[in-house]
Design a protein around this motif. Structure first.
Motif, PDB file in Angstrom:
ATOM      1  N   ALA A   1     -16.867  32.688  14.997  1.00 17.61           N
ATOM      2  CA  ALA A   1     -16.707  32.276  13.606  1.00 17.61           C
ATOM      3  C   ALA A   1     -16.601  30.784  13.519  1.00 17.61           C
ATOM      4  O   ALA A   1     -17.023  30.086  12.681  1.00 17.61           O
ATOM      5  CB  ALA A   1     -15.411  32.945  12.978  1.00 17.61           C
ATOM      6  N   LEU A   2     -16.045  30.034  14.625  1.00 24.76           N
ATOM      7  CA  LEU A   2     -15.654  28.679  14.577  1.00 24.76           C
ATOM      8  C   LEU A   2     -17.330  27.997  14.683  1.00 24.76           C
ATOM      9  O   LEU A   2     -17.028  26.798  14.191  1.00 24.76           O
ATOM     10  CB  LEU A   2     -14.830  28.157  16.019  1.00 24.76           C
ATOM     11  N   LEU A   3     -18.204  28.303  15.009  1.00 22.64           N
ATOM     12  CA  LEU A   3     -19.508  27.994  15.073  1.00 22.64           C
ATOM     13  C   LEU A   3     -19.791  27.489  13.596  1.00 22.64           C
ATOM     14  O   LEU A   3     -20.580  26.631  13.205  1.00 22.64           O
ATOM     15  CB  LEU A   3     -20.444  28.871  15.628  1.00 22.64           C
ATOM     16  N   ALA A   4     -19.233  28.110  12.758  1.00 17.42           N
ATOM     17  CA  ALA A   4     -19.391  27.601  11.193  1.00 17.42           C
ATOM     18  C   ALA A   4     -18.445  26.767  10.570  1.00 17.42           C
ATOM     19  O   ALA A   4     -18.568  26.556   9.216  1.00 17.42           O
ATOM     20  CB  ALA A   4     -19.416  29.112  10.308  1.00 17.42           C
ATOM     21  N   LEU A   5     -17.744  25.976  11.472  1.00 18.09           N
ATOM     22  CA  LEU A   5     -16.879  25.090  10.959  1.00 18.09           C
ATOM     23  C   LEU A   5     -17.712  23.911  10.346  1.00 18.09           C
ATOM     24  O   LEU A   5     -18.647  23.474  10.728  1.00 18.09           O
ATOM     25  CB  LEU A   5     -16.035  24.482  11.934  1.00 18.09           C
ATOM     26  N   PRO A   6     -17.170  23.525   8.891  1.00 19.36           N
ATOM     27  CA  PRO A   6     -18.214  22.309   8.614  1.00 19.36           C
ATOM     28  C   PRO A   6     -18.251  21.076   9.285  1.00 19.36           C
ATOM     29  O   PRO A   6     -19.124  20.437   9.332  1.00 19.36           O
ATOM     30  CB  PRO A   6     -17.423  22.233   7.056  1.00 19.36           C
ATOM     31  N   GLU A   7     -17.226  20.736   9.993  1.00 22.23           N
ATOM     32  CA  GLU A   7     -17.221  19.728  10.723  1.00 22.23           C
ATOM     33  C   GLU A   7     -18.147  19.528  11.853  1.00 22.23           C
ATOM     34  O   GLU A   7     -18.658  18.590  12.386  1.00 22.23           O
ATOM     35  CB  GLU A   7     -15.989  19.464  11.366  1.00 22.23           C
ATOM     36  N   LEU A   8     -18.670  20.753  12.063  1.00 23.58           N
ATOM     37  CA  LEU A   8     -19.719  20.953  13.343  1.00 23.58           C
ATOM     38  C   LEU A   8     -21.266  20.903  12.904  1.00 23.58           C
ATOM     39  O   LEU A   8     -22.068  21.213  13.613  1.00 23.58           O
ATOM     40  CB  LEU A   8     -19.292  22.118  14.209  1.00 23.58           C
ATOM     41  N   ALA A   9     -21.287  20.876  11.587  1.00 24.63           N
ATOM     42  CA  ALA A   9     -22.662  20.949  10.889  1.00 24.63           C
ATOM     43  C   ALA A   9     -23.767  19.976  11.690  1.00 24.63           C
ATOM     44  O   ALA A   9     -24.840  20.333  11.603  1.00 24.63           O
ATOM     45  CB  ALA A   9     -22.528  20.752   9.288  1.00 24.63           C
ATOM     46  N   SER A  10     -23.272  18.937  11.982  1.00 24.77           N
ATOM     47  CA  SER A  10     -24.307  17.981  12.525  1.00 24.77           C
ATOM     48  C   SER A  10     -24.312  17.940  14.116  1.00 24.77           C
ATOM     49  O   SER A  10     -25.205  17.055  14.719  1.00 24.77           O
ATOM     50  CB  SER A  10     -23.855  16.517  12.029  1.00 24.77           C
ATOM     51  N   CYS A  11     -23.816  18.831  14.523  1.00 21.58           N
ATOM     52  CA  CYS A  11     -23.436  18.995  16.290  1.00 21.58           C
ATOM     53  C   CYS A  11     -24.524  19.954  16.640  1.00 21.58           C
ATOM     54  O   CYS A  11     -24.676  21.069  15.921  1.00 21.58           O
ATOM     55  CB  CYS A  11     -22.142  19.096  16.644  1.00 21.58           C
ATOM     56  N   ARG A  12     -24.930  20.189  17.945  1.00 26.12           N
ATOM     57  CA  ARG A  12     -25.457  21.422  18.250  1.00 26.12           C
ATOM     58  C   ARG A  12     -24.245  21.929  19.209  1.00 26.12           C
ATOM     59  O   ARG A  12     -23.984  21.324  20.176  1.00 26.12           O
ATOM     60  CB  ARG A  12     -26.943  21.092  19.292  1.00 26.12           C
TER      61      ARG A  12
END
Length: 212
Positions: free
Chosen positions: A114-125
């Motif tokens: 679920a952490l993959l959906a953190l908004p802070e990660l939106a621009s990261c692979r």
């Protein structure tokens, strides 16, 4: 910048990932993930967490080596891995691989996905990675660089995903919808490489299991 985070899955060992670790610009231990690094004679650049799972000898060695340590209270809202991910983002990481986040406690593994959906990660692979599989979000369009016969599952996260189109998979989808409560996206197979997946709306988790 490429960051690698090592979390604390109980059976995790770093040996299969030496090559990957050697290319990391930033190596982060999420609390007890530092134990496996210490056993392998490796030193992280950053240690993050409440340090309740890190063995005293590993903590001592990291302090002696000058590792940057960011300790948080045990009573906190975030897991150690979430804190480590946010630290990687603050360091301007654009690619993040997470080791030791799958296996062990089911609740932890589910929360880690679920952490993959953190908004802070939106621009990261960002990938969750172990010796047998990789797990990541399909942000609009992804290329799956696998081998013929690899198993790929597509799982909507937190609700339906719409407009899914695939190429190179045995059971093709075109502008299809997948629903969180149904299992339609499980156990597809790569038949031509590379395979492609695109999604128009929603969060779609790609689980790519290696057969090689």
């Amino acid at each position: 910048m490429y960051a690698v985070i090592v979390a604390n899955a109980p059976a995790f060992t770093v040996e299969p990932f030496y090559g990957l670790l050697s290319h990391a610009d930033l190596l982060i231990a999420a609390d007890g993930g530092g134990n496996s690094l210490h056993r392998a004679g490796l030193t992280p650049d950053l240690l993050v967490g409440d340090l309740d799972s890190l063995k005293p000898q590993a903590l001592h060695a990291f302090r002696q080596a000058g590792v940057v340590i960011r300790q948080y209270p045990t009573a906190k809202d975030e897991t150690d891995l979430e804190l480590a991910l946010l630290q990687a983002v603050d360091a301007n990481a654009t690619r993040i691989d997470i080791l030791g986040a799958l296996g062990g406690r089911f609740d932890q593994s589910l929360a880690n996905v679920a952490l993959l959906a953190l908004p802070e990660l939106a621009s990261c692979r960002v990938r969750l990675l172990d010796a047998e599989q990789e797990v990541y979000l399909a942000h609009r369009s992804v290329v799956i660089n696998g081998a013929i016969g690899d198993v790929v599952s597509l799982l909507p996260l937190g609700g339906p995903a719409h407009g899914i189109t695939t190429r190179g998979l045995e059971y093709s989808l075109y502008e299809a919808d997948l629903y969180f409560q149904h299992s339609r996206g499980i156990s597809n197979t790569i038949i031509t490489t590379p395979a492609h997946v695109s999604v128009r709306e929603g969060l779609l988790v790609v689980v790519h299991r290696f057969t090689r």
